[in-house]
Design a protein around this motif. Structure first.
Motif, PDB file in Angstrom:
ATOM      1  N   THR A  77      -9.117 -28.908  42.561  1.00  0.00           N
ATOM      2  CA  THR A  77      -7.836 -28.876  43.264  1.00  0.00           C
ATOM      3  C   THR A  77      -8.039 -29.087  44.758  1.00  0.00           C
ATOM      4  O   THR A  77      -7.254 -29.789  45.416  1.00  0.00           O
ATOM      5  N   ASP A 104      -6.992 -33.094  46.631  1.00  0.00           N
ATOM      6  CA  ASP A 104      -5.769 -32.974  47.418  1.00  0.00           C
ATOM      7  C   ASP A 104      -5.384 -34.352  47.968  1.00  0.00           C
ATOM      8  O   ASP A 104      -6.222 -35.049  48.558  1.00  0.00           O
ATOM      9  N   SER A 129      -9.031 -36.369  38.149  1.00  0.00           N
ATOM     10  CA  SER A 129      -7.591 -36.123  38.170  1.00  0.00           C
ATOM     11  C   SER A 129      -7.141 -35.192  37.063  1.00  0.00           C
ATOM     12  O   SER A 129      -6.169 -34.443  37.229  1.00  0.00           O
ATOM     13  N   PHE A 157      -3.621 -39.780  42.605  1.00  0.00           N
ATOM     14  CA  PHE A 157      -3.664 -38.511  43.319  1.00  0.00           C
ATOM     15  C   PHE A 157      -4.330 -38.674  44.680  1.00  0.00           C
ATOM     16  O   PHE A 157      -3.728 -38.409  45.711  1.00  0.00           O
ATOM     17  N   PRO A 187       1.752 -36.141  42.291  1.00  0.00           N
ATOM     18  CA  PRO A 187       2.578 -34.964  42.577  1.00  0.00           C
ATOM     19  C   PRO A 187       4.051 -35.124  42.178  1.00  0.00           C
ATOM     20  O   PRO A 187       4.753 -34.127  42.064  1.00  0.00           O
ATOM     21  N   ARG A 188       4.513 -36.369  41.958  1.00  0.00           N
ATOM     22  CA  ARG A 188       5.917 -36.600  41.597  1.00  0.00           C
ATOM     23  C   ARG A 188       6.100 -36.873  40.107  1.00  0.00           C
ATOM     24  O   ARG A 188       7.214 -37.102  39.642  1.00  0.00           O
TER      25      ARG A 188
END
Length: 448
Positions: free
Chosen positions: A79, A83, A278, A360, A383-384
């Motif tokens: 994680t 980022d 990912s 990502f 993220p979407r």
């Protein structure tokens, strides 16, 4: 214990390929090593300890180099390093550069007796070993974003949307932007500068994180369909095509029997998969993917380690599979949904199927945008990603025939390339008498 494969004859050369990272980072070098081995060379893969079994099971020589990437399956660890904004910065500043001295020591041991070194993009120790030993070397770029061009600027991983908006401003703007970015990040390379000074190595003239190319040969290990050679790339760049490899620990079992039956028993499905990195930061990717496929009336293959409590309700409409060779699965898909890692990108292109790319971090946003510009993909940032947005994008891919037509054209072009053969040809060319990987003359200490 480290070991080498045995040379096949008197003309064999010991060629050490140094690479660290995820599967997408290491697989291209395994592919090239296998090609060199088939040509009679003693091919050695120097990589993380976690890949030892994979390398040795193929009959290749193996050497351990640090840092290890054994925590790539740890979600809490990944994680931080996947980022979207800070991941690339953290990988460099917290993982690879602090381990530079360890990497150099390991690489020096691996290079003993070598005729040539081949280096992964961010394995910075290889250049230092070549400079201190005089062993010829080849640098590589596994993604287009590793070879910056003001004529074809990449999307910066931390700001892909802004990069995309500014892309039309042209080479003059992007030369200035790159210069500014270089000045802002040059301090990142202090560990390299310190070790260069300690070893008495001539420093790289510009930015050692991005400009440390071999003066003898740079292999661009991707298809020219994804990124053509640019006028401001180093002249010694050779674009080889993708060196494909997608086997698991040396075995080649074909498609799992249950998956093969699923594919045979109905129309082509959507394949949903994320790369090694990912997958650990994907959140509800598989839950949302299953819902998206169902909402547009298509079957689904969910490929990867089981995530949460997702379980397809109807085995005729969806199936879980932990592993399958992409080279066998993707051609049987209707569409492929993936994270944009370079290995999956190449195999998806060769399969000739439309794609929904879910990037990502790192090179993924740039790879995704290149696929979008080719007309073979739509892009939905990780993220979407949710069921509603994924369903809408997949519906557009299915219902607009231009995506399938263009994907088939790209697949035919990529399918004609042989990245392994091209890379091996270039490497063998560098080993001819009178040539070396540090320039045109005999090896010399301290070459940049």
């Amino acid at each position: 214990m480290n070991h080498d494969s045995s040379p096949a004859g008197p003309s064999a050369r010991r060629i050490v390929l140094m690479a660290v990272g995820s599967y997408g980072d290491v697989h291209p070098y395994i592919a090239i090593a296998l090609g060199l081995k088939a040509r009679g060379h003693n091919a050695v893969v120097a990589t993380c300890a976690c890949y030892r079994k994979k390398v040795e099971s193929l009959g290749l020589g193996y050497r351990t180099v640090r840092p290890d990437c054994d925590r790539v399956d740890d979600p809490s660890f990944m994680t931080r390093y996947m980022d979207p904004r800070r991941g690339t910065f953290r990988v460099l500043r917290e993982l690879f550069l602090p381990a530079l001295r360890d990497s150099y020591e390991d690489a020096m041991a691996a290079a003993e007796g070598a005729d040539l070194l081949v280096s992964h993009t961010i394995f910075y120790a290889t250049r230092l070993v070549a400079a201190t030993t005089g062993i010829p070397w080849v640098s590589t770029a596994i993604t287009p974003s590793a070879l910056y061009s003001a004529y074809d600027p990449p999307l910066f991983p931390g700001r892909p949307a802004i990069s995309r908006l500014l892309r039309p401003l042209g080479p003059r703007f992007w030369k200035g932007a790159w210069s500014l970015a270089g000045r802002a990040t040059r301090h990142w390379a202090e560990p390299i500068r310190r070790l260069e000074a300690e070893l008495g190595v001539t420093p790289v003239k510009h930015h050692p994180l991005v400009d440390a190319h071999s003066p003898g040969l740079v292999l661009a290990l991707f298809s020219g369909v994804l990124a053509a050679k640019q006028p401001d790339w180093p002249p010694q760049v050779a674009v080889t095509g993708f060196p494909f490899y997608d086997r698991r620990d040396g075995e080649d079992p074909g498609l799992p029997a249950e998956l093969a039956r699923f594919l045979d028993d109905g129309p082509p499905p959507i394949v949903f998969t994320l790369g090694m990195s990912s997958a650990n930061v994907a959140g509800r990717f598989f839950e949302d993917s299953l819902a998206a496929a169902g909402s547009i009336g298509m079957r689904a293959v969910l490929l990867g380690k089981r995530h949460g409590h997702v379980e397809p309700a109807d085995p005729a409409k969806a199936i879980w599979c932990e592993y399958a060779p992409f080279s066998l699965l993707f051609p049987r898909a209707a569409m492929v949904v993936h994270g944009g890692g370079i290995g999956t990108t190449g195999l998806s292109m060769r399969a000739g199927r439309p794609m929904l790319v879910v990037p990502f971090s790192h090179d993924q946003p740039d790879n995704a945008d290149r696929l979008r510009r080719l007309g073979v993909a739509r892009v939905l940032p990780g993220p979407r990603y949710d069921a509603r947005r994924a369903a809408a994008a997949l519906r557009m891919l299915r219902d607009d025939p231009s995506y399938a037509r263009r994907a088939a054209e790209v697949g035919e072009r990529v399918g004609r390339e042989d990245g392994v053969a091209a890379a091996c040809d270039a490497i063998e060319g560098l080993l001819r008498p009178g040539r070396d990987g540090n320039g045109a003359g005999p090896p010399r200490r301290g070459c940049p």
